[in-house]
Design an enzyme around this catalytic site. Sequence first.
Site, PDB file in Angstrom:
ATOM      1  N   ARG A  37      11.845  -9.870  -1.858  1.00 48.73           N
ATOM      2  CA  ARG A  37      11.782  -8.707  -0.973  1.00 48.73           C
ATOM      3  C   ARG A  37      11.647  -9.137   0.490  1.00 48.73           C
ATOM      4  O   ARG A  37      12.106  -8.433   1.393  1.00 48.73           O
ATOM      5  CB  ARG A  37      10.641  -7.787  -1.388  1.00 48.73           C
ATOM      6  N   ASP A  55       1.277  -9.891  -2.338  1.00 47.11           N
ATOM      7  CA  ASP A  55       1.165  -8.691  -3.163  1.00 47.11           C
ATOM      8  C   ASP A  55      -0.216  -8.069  -2.941  1.00 47.11           C
ATOM      9  O   ASP A  55      -1.237  -8.685  -3.247  1.00 47.11           O
ATOM     10  CB  ASP A  55       1.361  -9.063  -4.634  1.00 47.11           C
ATOM     11  N   ASN A  81       1.012   0.392   6.620  1.00 41.27           N
ATOM     12  CA  ASN A  81       1.954   1.328   6.017  1.00 41.27           C
ATOM     13  C   ASN A  81       2.034   1.201   4.499  1.00 41.27           C
ATOM     14  O   ASN A  81       2.304   2.177   3.807  1.00 41.27           O
ATOM     15  CB  ASN A  81       3.342   1.086   6.626  1.00 41.27           C
ATOM     16  N   TYR A 153      -3.835   9.094  -6.101  1.00 37.74           N
ATOM     17  CA  TYR A 153      -3.128   8.946  -4.823  1.00 37.74           C
ATOM     18  C   TYR A 153      -3.801   9.803  -3.743  1.00 37.74           C
ATOM     19  O   TYR A 153      -4.037   9.330  -2.621  1.00 37.74           O
ATOM     20  CB  TYR A 153      -1.661   9.343  -4.986  1.00 37.74           C
ATOM     21  N   LYS A 157      -5.595   8.383  -0.229  1.00 40.83           N
ATOM     22  CA  LYS A 157      -5.159   8.756   1.114  1.00 40.83           C
ATOM     23  C   LYS A 157      -6.296   9.418   1.904  1.00 40.83           C
ATOM     24  O   LYS A 157      -6.346   9.312   3.137  1.00 40.83           O
ATOM     25  CB  LYS A 157      -3.937   9.682   1.031  1.00 40.83           C
ATOM     26  N   VAL A 184       8.751  12.459   3.019  1.00 45.11           N
ATOM     27  CA  VAL A 184       9.895  11.737   3.576  1.00 45.11           C
ATOM     28  C   VAL A 184      10.874  11.329   2.487  1.00 45.11           C
ATOM     29  O   VAL A 184      10.478  10.905   1.393  1.00 45.11           O
ATOM     30  CB  VAL A 184       9.393  10.485   4.338  1.00 45.11           C
TER      31      VAL A 184
END
Length: 257
Positions: A37, A55, A81, A153, A157, A184
Site C-alpha cells: 500500500r 499497521d 486521518n 465506530y 469517533k 464521503v
Amino acid sequence: MKRILVTGSADGIGRQTATMLVAQGHAVVLHARNAQRAEDARRAVPGAADVVVGDLASLSQTVELAKQATALGPFDAIVHNAGISRTGSPRQASEDGLETTFQVNVLAPYVLTALIPLPRRLVYLSSGMSDGGTIDLADLQRTRRRWDGTGAYCDSKLADLALAFAVARRHPEVHSNAVCPGWVRSRMGGSSAPTDLATGAATQVWLAGSDDPAAQVSSSYLRHMRFLDEAKPETRDPEVQEALLAACAALSGIRLP
C-alpha cells in the site's frame, strides 16, 4: 511550505488530503499500513516527500511508525486521518488482544500523539456518527456490552473528539482540532454517499496548511469549513478526558507527555 504527516493516506479521504496539500506546495509524508500500500500511495501522490509504513492495529508497528515519522520530522502539522469501520462484522481482536476499531481509531492516534514530537497543528478525524457514541470508561472495547460494529465506530469517533480537546487543553501552544468530513464517497463511505472526496478533505487541508488566521484555532470541531457546537458535552469534560488518556496509557504502556 509546511511539513505535514497524513495517516491513512493510501486511499480515500487521506489520499485526497495529501494530494491537495502537495498541490499547495507542502512537503507531505504519507502513511500506509504495509509495503504494498505504501507503493500504491507513492504512485497515487507522486509529489509526496516520503512514506512511512505501519499497521495501526499493532502496538509494536504503531510505535515503529512513530519512530519513522520522528526521523522524518519535525512536522508543522499531523492529520490523524486513519480509521476503520467494522459495521456488520463480528468483534475482532488484534495481535495485542485489543478490539480493532478502538485500537486503530483511538489508541493509535493517542500513541502517535504521545511519541511523535508535537507539531504546531493537530487534526483528528471524527464523524457525525459520534452523536450516537458513548465514552464508557469501564467498557471502551465493548467487552461487556453487546457487540455492535456500528456502535463501536460511533464510540471511537466520540473518543477522538475527547482526545483532540484533551490535547488542546493540555497543550495551549498546539492548535488541536477535530473534523467531521461528512458522509464521503470512498471505500469506507460507499458510492452512494453525497459528499465528494475534495469536499471531505478541504477542512483538514485548511487546518493543516493554511496561514489564514481563522485556521489557527484550537479545541474546535468543524465540518465542511464550518465550526460546530454539537460535540457531546462529555468530550469537553476534563475528568472524562483524563480518564480516557489514563485508559489509553494503561493499554499501550505509553504516557501522553
